[in-house]
Design an enzyme around this catalytic site. Structure first.
Site: not given
Ligand code: COA
Length: 255
Positions: A66, A109, A112, A132
């Site tokens: 999400a 999400g 899910e 989460e």
């Molecule tokens: N919500 C909003 N933005 C998100 C996102 C999320 N769930 N997951 C990734 N993004 C965004 C990042 O903030 C980044 O945006 P930016 O370029 O404006 O900074 C972009 O997507 C690319 O992600 P980035 O973190 O730079 O890539 P990465 O390869 O270094 O890491 C992940 C990838 C997936 C490990 C990392 O983005 C992450 O931990 N995301 C959140 C995952 C999460 O907790 N999901 C559960 C939410 S309920």
């Protein structure tokens, strides 16, 4: 019809839905929830569509969760409104088979969302998990009940308590995905499977889905309610606000 967060392609017998916010790894925001809800309703009423394939835009992710920039603002009443949970239920109830073609991340999400589908196919780059707890919340849109029934209570608890992200081999081993393909072949593999299904008696396939859903869904509504209540409580904590703000600040700091 054009959408801000999706593209829809109609094929011979099925529709492909591309989750299309690649700049944020296809994170699910409210617009995507609304658009997907509308699309699913429309496709359920389309006599030419007897299956759905979901795929993420770009090569890095199916869906990375999400959208945290919206989640940080969520309140108790948003959890009770079951925004994502309602959408995922609608997908689970879609009358025809649904397949997730997963390349890269399917987290939170996004995991899910894939759990609400009938079949998940992975690529070598597939990484899945429910992180989460790092954000001070739970997977509140079906994670606890759908993950439990798919991979069993022990593995579901390990994934949800530790928030760890597992690779494609581990996903396959525990049954989170059915097969691993080369990344560039995942979508084609989903299409091949869909074509196989479409050759069968469509009435039998549709009735089979009703029976399969009935076989696993007996406690669904009650556990879904508990997930929403718990999430509602967590949305009002300092811990949740701090953890999500930290994620968003780290992202801004990188710019
Ligand atoms: N919500 C909003 N933005 C998100 C996102 C999320 N769930 N997951 C990734 N993004 C965004 C990042 O903030 C980044 O945006 P930016 O370029 O404006 O900074 C972009 O997507 C690319 O992600 P980035 O973190 O730079 O890539 P990465 O390869 O270094 O890491 C992940 C990838 C997936 C490990 C990392 O983005 C992450 O931990 N995301 C959140 C995952 C999460 O907790 N999901 C559960 C939410 S309920």
């Amino acid at each position: 019809m054009t959408y801000e967060t999706l593209t829809i392609d109609l094929h011979e017998g099925w529709a492909e839905i591309t989750l299309n916010r690649p700049s944020v790894l296809n994170a699910i925001n409210l617009t995507m929830v609304q658009e997907l809800g509308q699309v699913i309703d429309d496709l359920a009423g389309n006599e030419d569509v007897r299956g759905l394939i979901f795929v993420g835009a770009g090569t890095k992710a199916f869906v990375a969760g999400a959208d945290i920039s919206e989640l940080v603002e969520r309140k108790t009443q948003d959890a009770l409104a079951a925004i994502n949970a309602g959408l995922f239920q609608k997908i689970e109830d879609f009358p025809w088979p649904t397949i997730a073609a997963i390349r890269g991340y399917a987290l939170g999400g996004g995991c899910e969302l894939s759990l609400s589908m009938d079949i998940r196919l992975g690529g070598r780059s597939t990484q899945m998990g429910q992180p989460e707890v790092n954000l001070g919340i739970i997977p509140g849109a079906g994670g606890p009940h759908r993950l439990t029934r798919l991979v069993g209570p022990g593995m579901a608890r390990e994934l949800i308590y530790t928030g760890k992200i597992i690779d494609s081999e581990e996903c396959l081993r525990i049954g989170l995905i059915n097969h691993i393909h080369d990344d560039e072949e995942v979508l084609e593999a989903a299409r091949t499977m869909m074509k196989t299904i479409l050759k069968k008696s469509q009435m039998a396939v549709r009735v089979a889905k009703v029976a399969l859903n009935a076989a696993v869904n007996t406690a669904d509504r009650r556990s879904q309610m508990i997930e929403c209540l718990g999430q509602g409580m967590l949305f009002d904590t300092e811990d949740q606000k701090n953890r999500m703000t930290r994620f968003l600040e780290r992202r801004n700091a990188k710019k």
